[in-house]
Motif scaffolding. Structure first.
Motif, PDB file in Angstrom:
ATOM      1  N   VAL A  30       0.860  -1.179   0.000  1.00  0.00           N
ATOM      2  CA  VAL A  30       0.000   0.000   0.000  1.00  0.00           C
ATOM      3  C   VAL A  30       0.898   1.231   0.000  1.00  0.00           C
ATOM      4  N   ASP A 242     -11.324  -0.209  -5.940  1.00  0.00           N
ATOM      5  CA  ASP A 242     -10.763  -0.524  -4.626  1.00  0.00           C
ATOM      6  C   ASP A 242      -9.362   0.055  -4.434  1.00  0.00           C
ATOM      7  N   TYR A 243      -8.954   1.015  -5.315  1.00  0.00           N
ATOM      8  CA  TYR A 243      -7.666   1.712  -5.232  1.00  0.00           C
ATOM      9  C   TYR A 243      -6.479   0.793  -5.528  1.00  0.00           C
ATOM     10  N   ARG A 244      -6.734  -0.298  -6.196  1.00  0.00           N
ATOM     11  CA  ARG A 244      -5.660  -1.216  -6.587  1.00  0.00           C
ATOM     12  C   ARG A 244      -5.155  -0.817  -7.974  1.00  0.00           C
ATOM     13  N   TYR A 256      -1.677  -1.076  -3.863  1.00  0.00           N
ATOM     14  CA  TYR A 256      -2.779  -0.148  -3.632  1.00  0.00           C
ATOM     15  C   TYR A 256      -2.230   1.261  -3.418  1.00  0.00           C
ATOM     16  N   ILE A 282      -9.807  -0.489   1.071  1.00  0.00           N
ATOM     17  CA  ILE A 282      -8.557  -1.171   0.716  1.00  0.00           C
ATOM     18  C   ILE A 282      -8.391  -2.444   1.533  1.00  0.00           C
ATOM     19  N   SER A 285     -10.707  -5.156   0.166  1.00  0.00           N
ATOM     20  CA  SER A 285     -10.194  -5.711  -1.094  1.00  0.00           C
ATOM     21  C   SER A 285      -8.994  -6.616  -0.849  1.00  0.00           C
TER      22      SER A 285
END
Length: 418
Positions: A30, A242-244, A256, A282, A285
Protein backbone atom coordinates in the motif's frame (compact mmCIF):
# COMPACT_ATOMS: atom_id res chain seq x y z
CA UNK A 1 10.23 -14.53 -9.46
CA UNK A 2 8.79 -17.89 -10.57
CA UNK A 3 10.13 -20.10 -13.31
CA UNK A 4 7.81 -18.65 -15.93
CA UNK A 5 8.58 -15.06 -14.97
CA UNK A 6 5.52 -14.32 -12.79
CA UNK A 7 6.25 -11.94 -9.90
CA UNK A 8 4.66 -13.19 -6.67
CA UNK A 9 6.53 -11.07 -4.11
CA UNK A 10 8.09 -7.62 -3.83
CA UNK A 11 11.23 -6.76 -1.87
CA UNK A 12 10.75 -3.38 -0.21
CA UNK A 13 13.99 -1.62 0.78
CA UNK A 14 13.53 1.02 3.50
CA UNK A 15 16.00 3.31 5.23
CA UNK A 16 15.61 3.52 9.00
CA UNK A 17 16.26 6.53 11.18
CA UNK A 18 19.85 5.52 11.85
CA UNK A 19 20.59 5.19 8.13
CA UNK A 20 20.59 1.40 7.92
CA UNK A 21 18.72 -0.31 5.08
CA UNK A 22 16.12 -2.97 5.81
CA UNK A 23 14.57 -5.27 3.19
CA UNK A 24 11.12 -6.75 3.71
CA UNK A 25 9.34 -9.15 1.36
CA UNK A 26 5.64 -8.63 0.80
CA UNK A 27 2.87 -9.95 -1.40
CA UNK A 28 0.77 -6.79 -1.05
CA UNK A 29 1.93 -3.17 -0.91
CA UNK A 30 0.00 0.00 0.00
CA UNK A 31 1.56 3.28 -1.17
CA UNK A 32 0.69 6.44 0.77
CA UNK A 33 3.22 8.83 -0.76
CA UNK A 34 1.36 11.98 0.27
CA UNK A 35 1.82 15.43 -1.30
CA UNK A 36 4.87 17.40 -2.36
CA UNK A 37 5.18 21.22 -2.24
CA UNK A 38 4.91 23.23 -5.45
CA UNK A 39 7.04 26.29 -6.22
CA UNK A 40 6.78 28.50 -9.34
CA UNK A 41 9.08 27.62 -12.22
CA UNK A 42 12.61 28.81 -11.64
CA UNK A 43 12.18 29.35 -7.89
CA UNK A 44 14.37 27.42 -5.46
CA UNK A 45 13.93 27.63 -1.71
CA UNK A 46 16.83 28.89 0.42
CA UNK A 47 17.34 30.83 3.66
CA UNK A 48 15.20 33.76 2.37
CA UNK A 49 12.77 32.05 -0.01
CA UNK A 50 10.52 29.47 1.65
CA UNK A 51 7.60 27.28 0.87
CA UNK A 52 4.83 27.45 3.47
CA UNK A 53 5.62 23.89 4.61
CA UNK A 54 9.03 25.13 5.88
CA UNK A 55 7.60 28.01 7.90
CA UNK A 56 7.57 26.60 11.40
CA UNK A 57 10.99 24.96 10.99
CA UNK A 58 12.72 28.14 9.76
CA UNK A 59 11.00 30.84 11.79
CA UNK A 60 13.26 30.36 14.87
CA UNK A 61 16.29 31.31 12.73
CA UNK A 62 15.01 34.86 12.13
CA UNK A 63 16.31 37.85 14.11
CA UNK A 64 14.11 41.00 14.15
CA UNK A 65 12.58 40.71 10.66
CA UNK A 66 11.12 43.88 9.17
CA UNK A 67 8.98 42.64 6.27
CA UNK A 68 7.43 39.38 5.04
CA UNK A 69 5.92 38.83 1.61
CA UNK A 70 3.37 36.02 1.37
CA UNK A 71 2.25 34.81 -2.08
CA UNK A 72 -0.98 32.84 -2.42
CA UNK A 73 -4.74 33.07 -1.95
CA UNK A 74 -5.60 29.75 -0.31
CA UNK A 75 -6.03 28.55 3.24
CA UNK A 76 -2.29 28.11 3.80
CA UNK A 77 -1.52 31.63 2.56
CA UNK A 78 -4.14 33.21 4.80
CA UNK A 79 -2.99 31.24 7.83
CA UNK A 80 0.67 32.17 7.20
CA UNK A 81 -0.20 35.85 6.87
CA UNK A 82 -2.24 35.78 10.06
CA UNK A 83 0.43 33.91 12.00
CA UNK A 84 3.28 36.20 10.95
CA UNK A 85 1.20 39.30 11.69
CA UNK A 86 0.54 38.11 15.22
CA UNK A 87 3.96 36.57 15.99
CA UNK A 88 6.07 39.59 14.89
CA UNK A 89 4.37 42.80 16.10
CA UNK A 90 7.13 45.01 14.65
CA UNK A 91 7.15 43.44 11.17
CA UNK A 92 5.11 44.25 8.10
CA UNK A 93 3.25 41.45 6.31
CA UNK A 94 2.40 41.87 2.61
CA UNK A 95 -0.14 39.44 1.17
CA UNK A 96 0.04 39.15 -2.64
CA UNK A 97 -2.56 37.27 -4.71
CA UNK A 98 -4.23 37.56 -8.12
CA UNK A 99 -7.83 37.54 -6.86
CA UNK A 100 -9.58 40.68 -5.74
CA UNK A 101 -10.15 39.07 -2.36
CA UNK A 102 -9.91 35.79 -0.51
CA UNK A 103 -12.59 33.30 -1.67
CA UNK A 104 -14.57 31.59 1.09
CA UNK A 105 -14.62 27.81 1.11
CA UNK A 106 -17.90 26.23 0.06
CA UNK A 107 -18.82 24.02 3.00
CA UNK A 108 -22.57 24.12 2.39
CA UNK A 109 -24.59 20.96 2.91
CA UNK A 110 -25.33 20.21 -0.75
CA UNK A 111 -21.77 20.89 -1.91
CA UNK A 112 -20.34 18.62 0.78
CA UNK A 113 -22.19 15.68 -0.74
CA UNK A 114 -19.37 15.51 -3.29
CA UNK A 115 -17.34 13.84 -0.53
CA UNK A 116 -19.86 11.06 0.19
CA UNK A 117 -18.98 7.46 -0.61
CA UNK A 118 -21.89 7.31 -3.05
CA UNK A 119 -20.48 10.32 -4.89
CA UNK A 120 -17.16 8.48 -5.21
CA UNK A 121 -18.99 5.60 -6.93
CA UNK A 122 -20.67 8.03 -9.31
CA UNK A 123 -17.43 9.85 -10.07
CA UNK A 124 -15.47 6.66 -10.73
CA UNK A 125 -17.96 5.37 -13.32
CA UNK A 126 -18.53 8.75 -15.00
CA UNK A 127 -17.00 9.63 -18.41
CA UNK A 128 -13.79 11.65 -18.41
CA UNK A 129 -15.48 14.88 -19.52
CA UNK A 130 -18.00 14.60 -16.70
CA UNK A 131 -15.21 14.02 -14.19
CA UNK A 132 -13.41 17.20 -15.28
CA UNK A 133 -16.64 19.16 -15.12
CA UNK A 134 -17.42 17.99 -11.59
CA UNK A 135 -13.90 18.81 -10.41
CA UNK A 136 -14.20 22.32 -11.84
CA UNK A 137 -17.66 22.85 -10.35
CA UNK A 138 -16.61 21.91 -6.83
CA UNK A 139 -13.00 23.10 -6.71
CA UNK A 140 -14.21 25.82 -4.31
CA UNK A 141 -14.68 23.15 -1.66
CA UNK A 142 -10.95 22.49 -1.44
CA UNK A 143 -8.66 24.60 -3.67
CA UNK A 144 -7.66 28.28 -3.37
CA UNK A 145 -10.32 28.95 -0.74
CA UNK A 146 -10.23 30.13 2.87
CA UNK A 147 -12.47 29.58 5.87
CA UNK A 148 -14.88 32.46 6.21
CA UNK A 149 -13.96 33.07 9.87
CA UNK A 150 -10.30 33.58 8.95
CA UNK A 151 -11.23 35.94 6.11
CA UNK A 152 -13.27 38.07 8.50
CA UNK A 153 -10.43 38.11 11.05
CA UNK A 154 -7.82 39.25 8.51
CA UNK A 155 -10.15 41.95 7.20
CA UNK A 156 -10.83 43.18 10.74
CA UNK A 157 -7.10 43.55 11.41
CA UNK A 158 -6.47 45.23 8.05
CA UNK A 159 -9.36 47.68 8.45
CA UNK A 160 -8.47 48.55 12.05
CA UNK A 161 -4.84 49.33 11.15
CA UNK A 162 -5.90 51.36 8.14
CA UNK A 163 -8.16 53.50 10.35
CA UNK A 164 -5.35 53.96 12.88
CA UNK A 165 -2.94 55.05 10.14
CA UNK A 166 -0.37 52.34 10.84
CA UNK A 167 -0.83 49.58 8.33
CA UNK A 168 1.23 46.44 9.03
CA UNK A 169 -1.02 43.98 7.21
CA UNK A 170 -0.93 45.12 3.60
CA UNK A 171 -3.15 43.44 1.02
CA UNK A 172 -1.89 43.49 -2.58
CA UNK A 173 -4.97 42.05 -4.27
CA UNK A 174 -5.33 41.60 -8.03
CA UNK A 175 -1.53 41.56 -8.12
CA UNK A 176 1.38 39.30 -9.00
CA UNK A 177 5.11 39.12 -8.43
CA UNK A 178 6.79 40.70 -11.46
CA UNK A 179 10.35 40.10 -10.27
CA UNK A 180 12.46 38.55 -7.51
CA UNK A 181 16.09 39.46 -6.82
CA UNK A 182 17.92 37.49 -4.19
CA UNK A 183 21.64 38.13 -3.67
CA UNK A 184 24.15 38.81 -0.93
CA UNK A 185 22.79 42.32 -0.41
CA UNK A 186 19.29 41.10 0.38
CA UNK A 187 15.93 40.12 -1.07
CA UNK A 188 13.94 42.47 -3.34
CA UNK A 189 10.59 41.77 -4.96
CA UNK A 190 8.44 43.76 -7.38
CA UNK A 191 4.63 43.60 -7.09
CA UNK A 192 2.53 44.46 -10.13
CA UNK A 193 -1.09 45.61 -9.82
CA UNK A 194 -2.78 43.78 -12.69
CA UNK A 195 -5.58 46.28 -13.60
CA UNK A 196 -3.18 49.22 -14.14
CA UNK A 197 0.25 47.62 -14.44
CA UNK A 198 1.59 49.78 -11.58
CA UNK A 199 4.65 48.23 -9.93
CA UNK A 200 5.71 48.50 -6.30
CA UNK A 201 9.27 47.51 -5.25
CA UNK A 202 9.63 45.95 -1.80
CA UNK A 203 12.64 44.93 0.26
CA UNK A 204 11.88 41.87 2.34
CA UNK A 205 13.55 39.59 4.82
CA UNK A 206 11.57 36.49 3.79
CA UNK A 207 9.45 35.55 0.78
CA UNK A 208 6.95 32.79 1.55
CA UNK A 209 5.29 30.91 -1.30
CA UNK A 210 2.00 29.36 -0.16
CA UNK A 211 1.43 27.91 -3.62
CA UNK A 212 0.03 24.56 -2.63
CA UNK A 213 0.93 20.92 -3.14
CA UNK A 214 0.53 18.20 -5.72
CA UNK A 215 0.18 14.43 -5.23
CA UNK A 216 3.42 12.47 -5.39
CA UNK A 217 3.48 10.02 -8.28
CA UNK A 218 3.33 6.65 -6.46
CA UNK A 219 5.06 4.80 -9.29
CA UNK A 220 8.29 6.71 -8.66
CA UNK A 221 8.68 4.67 -5.46
CA UNK A 222 8.49 1.32 -7.25
CA UNK A 223 11.67 1.43 -9.33
CA UNK A 224 11.58 -1.10 -12.16
CA UNK A 225 8.26 -2.46 -10.89
CA UNK A 226 6.63 0.84 -11.84
CA UNK A 227 7.09 -0.09 -15.50
CA UNK A 228 4.66 -2.98 -15.00
CA UNK A 229 1.89 -0.64 -13.78
CA UNK A 230 -0.62 0.84 -16.21
CA UNK A 231 -1.31 4.54 -16.81
CA UNK A 232 -4.28 6.35 -18.26
CA UNK A 233 -3.95 8.38 -21.49
CA UNK A 234 -3.71 11.55 -19.38
CA UNK A 235 -0.70 10.19 -17.46
CA UNK A 236 -2.42 9.27 -14.22
CA UNK A 237 -2.16 5.82 -12.69
CA UNK A 238 -4.95 3.43 -13.70
CA UNK A 239 -6.78 2.44 -10.51
CA UNK A 240 -9.62 0.08 -9.71
CA UNK A 241 -12.56 1.14 -7.57
CA UNK A 242 -10.76 -0.52 -4.63
CA UNK A 243 -7.67 1.71 -5.23
CA UNK A 244 -5.66 -1.22 -6.59
CA UNK A 245 -3.24 -0.35 -9.39
CA UNK A 246 -3.85 -2.13 -12.69
CA UNK A 247 -0.72 -4.08 -13.63
CA UNK A 248 0.55 -6.35 -16.36
CA UNK A 249 -0.37 -10.06 -16.06
CA UNK A 250 3.07 -11.16 -14.87
CA UNK A 251 2.86 -8.91 -11.78
CA UNK A 252 0.63 -10.84 -9.39
CA UNK A 253 1.29 -8.73 -6.29
CA UNK A 254 -1.35 -6.33 -5.07
CA UNK A 255 -0.32 -2.65 -5.11
CA UNK A 256 -2.78 -0.15 -3.63
CA UNK A 257 -2.72 3.66 -3.50
CA UNK A 258 -3.87 5.73 -0.53
CA UNK A 259 -4.32 9.21 -2.02
CA UNK A 260 -3.16 10.30 -5.50
CA UNK A 261 -6.54 9.18 -6.85
CA UNK A 262 -8.39 12.43 -7.55
CA UNK A 263 -8.35 11.77 -11.31
CA UNK A 264 -10.29 8.53 -10.79
CA UNK A 265 -12.14 8.88 -7.46
CA UNK A 266 -12.79 12.61 -7.15
CA UNK A 267 -12.05 15.40 -4.70
CA UNK A 268 -12.01 13.11 -1.64
CA UNK A 269 -8.49 12.00 -2.56
CA UNK A 270 -6.68 14.66 -0.52
CA UNK A 271 -9.15 15.06 2.34
CA UNK A 272 -8.80 13.53 5.77
CA UNK A 273 -12.58 13.26 6.11
CA UNK A 274 -12.69 10.22 3.83
CA UNK A 275 -9.42 8.54 4.85
CA UNK A 276 -11.08 5.99 7.13
CA UNK A 277 -13.53 4.99 4.39
CA UNK A 278 -10.68 4.50 1.89
CA UNK A 279 -8.71 2.44 4.38
CA UNK A 280 -11.72 0.21 4.96
CA UNK A 281 -12.23 -0.34 1.24
CA UNK A 282 -8.56 -1.17 0.72
CA UNK A 283 -8.57 -3.57 3.68
CA UNK A 284 -11.70 -5.31 2.38
CA UNK A 285 -10.19 -5.71 -1.09
CA UNK A 286 -6.91 -7.00 0.32
CA UNK A 287 -8.75 -9.56 2.46
CA UNK A 288 -10.84 -10.74 -0.48
CA UNK A 289 -7.73 -11.29 -2.59
CA UNK A 290 -6.07 -13.24 0.23
CA UNK A 291 -9.09 -15.53 0.49
CA UNK A 292 -9.05 -16.26 -3.24
CA UNK A 293 -6.99 -19.42 -3.91
CA UNK A 294 -3.81 -18.61 -5.80
CA UNK A 295 -3.17 -21.18 -8.53
CA UNK A 296 0.26 -21.83 -10.00
CA UNK A 297 0.85 -20.27 -13.42
CA UNK A 298 0.49 -23.68 -15.11
CA UNK A 299 -2.96 -24.12 -13.56
CA UNK A 300 -3.95 -20.61 -14.65
CA UNK A 301 -2.97 -21.42 -18.23
CA UNK A 302 -4.90 -24.73 -18.10
CA UNK A 303 -8.03 -23.02 -16.76
CA UNK A 304 -7.77 -20.28 -19.39
CA UNK A 305 -7.46 -22.87 -22.18
CA UNK A 306 -10.39 -24.82 -20.79
CA UNK A 307 -12.52 -21.67 -20.62
CA UNK A 308 -11.65 -20.93 -24.25
CA UNK A 309 -12.81 -24.40 -25.29
CA UNK A 310 -9.33 -25.66 -26.10
CA UNK A 311 -9.28 -28.28 -23.36
CA UNK A 312 -11.90 -30.46 -21.74
CA UNK A 313 -11.80 -31.88 -18.22
CA UNK A 314 -10.11 -35.28 -18.20
CA UNK A 315 -12.64 -38.16 -17.96
CA UNK A 316 -10.33 -40.18 -15.73
CA UNK A 317 -10.07 -37.35 -13.23
CA UNK A 318 -13.84 -36.78 -13.30
CA UNK A 319 -14.52 -40.49 -12.79
CA UNK A 320 -12.13 -40.55 -9.82
CA UNK A 321 -13.92 -37.65 -8.14
CA UNK A 322 -17.31 -39.31 -8.55
CA UNK A 323 -15.97 -42.61 -7.23
CA UNK A 324 -14.59 -40.95 -4.07
CA UNK A 325 -17.91 -39.20 -3.48
CA UNK A 326 -19.77 -42.53 -3.77
CA UNK A 327 -17.45 -44.13 -1.22
CA UNK A 328 -18.09 -41.33 1.28
CA UNK A 329 -21.85 -41.63 0.80
CA UNK A 330 -21.64 -45.40 1.25
CA UNK A 331 -19.76 -45.10 4.54
CA UNK A 332 -22.29 -42.61 5.88
CA UNK A 333 -25.27 -44.71 4.81
CA UNK A 334 -23.74 -47.83 6.41
CA UNK A 335 -23.37 -46.07 9.76
CA UNK A 336 -26.94 -44.77 9.58
CA UNK A 337 -28.34 -48.25 8.84
CA UNK A 338 -26.44 -49.71 11.80
CA UNK A 339 -27.78 -46.98 14.08
CA UNK A 340 -31.39 -47.56 12.97
CA UNK A 341 -31.08 -51.31 13.61
CA UNK A 342 -29.70 -50.59 17.07
CA UNK A 343 -32.62 -48.30 17.93
CA UNK A 344 -35.09 -50.96 16.78
CA UNK A 345 -33.31 -53.59 18.91
CA UNK A 346 -32.22 -55.55 15.87
CA UNK A 347 -28.50 -55.22 16.50
CA UNK A 348 -26.63 -58.49 15.96
CA UNK A 349 -22.95 -58.80 16.81
CA UNK A 350 -20.99 -59.40 13.66
CA UNK A 351 -23.93 -58.56 11.40
CA UNK A 352 -22.89 -57.72 7.90
CA UNK A 353 -19.65 -59.68 8.22
CA UNK A 354 -18.79 -63.07 6.66
CA UNK A 355 -19.53 -66.07 8.87
CA UNK A 356 -16.59 -67.54 10.73
CA UNK A 357 -14.76 -70.17 8.76
CA UNK A 358 -16.37 -69.19 5.47
CA UNK A 359 -13.89 -69.54 2.64
CA UNK A 360 -13.54 -66.90 0.04
CA UNK A 361 -15.22 -67.92 -3.16
CA UNK A 362 -14.33 -67.19 -6.72
CA UNK A 363 -16.58 -64.18 -6.68
CA UNK A 364 -14.54 -62.66 -3.85
CA UNK A 365 -11.32 -62.49 -5.84
CA UNK A 366 -10.34 -58.86 -6.44
CA UNK A 367 -13.40 -57.55 -4.58
CA UNK A 368 -12.89 -54.35 -2.60
CA UNK A 369 -14.82 -54.82 0.61
CA UNK A 370 -16.25 -51.67 2.20
CA UNK A 371 -15.02 -50.98 5.70
CA UNK A 372 -17.71 -51.86 8.24
CA UNK A 373 -18.65 -49.51 11.09
CA UNK A 374 -17.12 -50.27 14.48
CA UNK A 375 -19.13 -52.40 16.93
CA UNK A 376 -21.55 -50.40 19.05
CA UNK A 377 -22.13 -51.44 22.71
CA UNK A 378 -25.56 -52.59 23.78
CA UNK A 379 -27.44 -49.99 25.82
CA UNK A 380 -27.95 -50.73 29.51
CA UNK A 381 -31.47 -50.84 30.83
CA UNK A 382 -32.80 -47.35 31.38
CA UNK A 383 -30.38 -45.71 28.97
CA UNK A 384 -31.33 -43.72 25.87
CA UNK A 385 -29.02 -44.09 22.86
CA UNK A 386 -29.28 -41.14 20.48
CA UNK A 387 -27.48 -40.51 17.23
CA UNK A 388 -25.84 -37.13 16.70
CA UNK A 389 -27.14 -35.05 13.80
CA UNK A 390 -23.82 -35.06 11.98
CA UNK A 391 -23.60 -38.85 11.75
CA UNK A 392 -20.28 -39.24 13.59
CA UNK A 393 -19.01 -42.75 14.43
CA UNK A 394 -18.87 -41.81 18.12
CA UNK A 395 -22.11 -42.24 20.08
CA UNK A 396 -23.22 -40.29 23.04
CA UNK A 397 -24.92 -42.30 25.77
CA UNK A 398 -27.36 -40.12 27.69
CA UNK A 399 -28.29 -41.10 31.17
CA UNK A 400 -31.91 -40.55 32.21
CA UNK A 401 -32.60 -37.11 33.56
CA UNK A 402 -32.55 -36.74 37.30
CA UNK A 403 -35.80 -35.73 38.97
CA UNK A 404 -35.99 -31.93 38.76
CA UNK A 405 -32.61 -31.76 37.05
CA UNK A 406 -31.06 -31.83 33.57
CA UNK A 407 -29.65 -34.74 31.65
CA UNK A 408 -25.86 -35.02 31.62
CA UNK A 409 -24.09 -36.33 28.53
CA UNK A 410 -20.97 -38.47 28.95
CA UNK A 411 -18.58 -39.72 26.30
CA UNK A 412 -17.95 -43.46 26.70
CA UNK A 413 -14.79 -44.94 25.23
CA UNK A 414 -15.11 -47.24 22.26
CA UNK A 415 -15.01 -50.88 23.46
CA UNK A 416 -11.86 -52.76 22.66
CA UNK A 417 -11.68 -56.38 21.57
CA UNK A 418 -9.43 -58.99 22.95
Amino acid sequence: MEADGAIEFLDVVARQGDGTLVTRRARTLVLAAGLEPVLPDGIVSDERVWHSEELLAKLPTLRDPRRFVVVGAGQSAAEVAGHLHGAFPAAEVCAVFAKYGYTPADDSSFANRIFDSEAVDHFYTAPDEVKERLRAYHASTNYSVVDLELIDELYRRHYQEKVQGKERLRIFNASRLAGVENDSSGLRVTVEFLPTGERTPLEADVLVYATGYRPTDPLTLLGETGGLCERLPGGGVRLGRDYRIATSPELRCGIYVQGASEHTHGLTSTLLSNTAVRVGEIAASLTDHLRTPRLPPACDRWCSAQGAGLLAPGPARRHGVLRRRARRRGRRSGRLRAGRRLLRGEHRPGAGRPAAGRAAGAGDVGRVRRRQPPPVPRPHPGQDLRLPAHGSARRRLHRPARPGGRAHAHHHPRPTTG
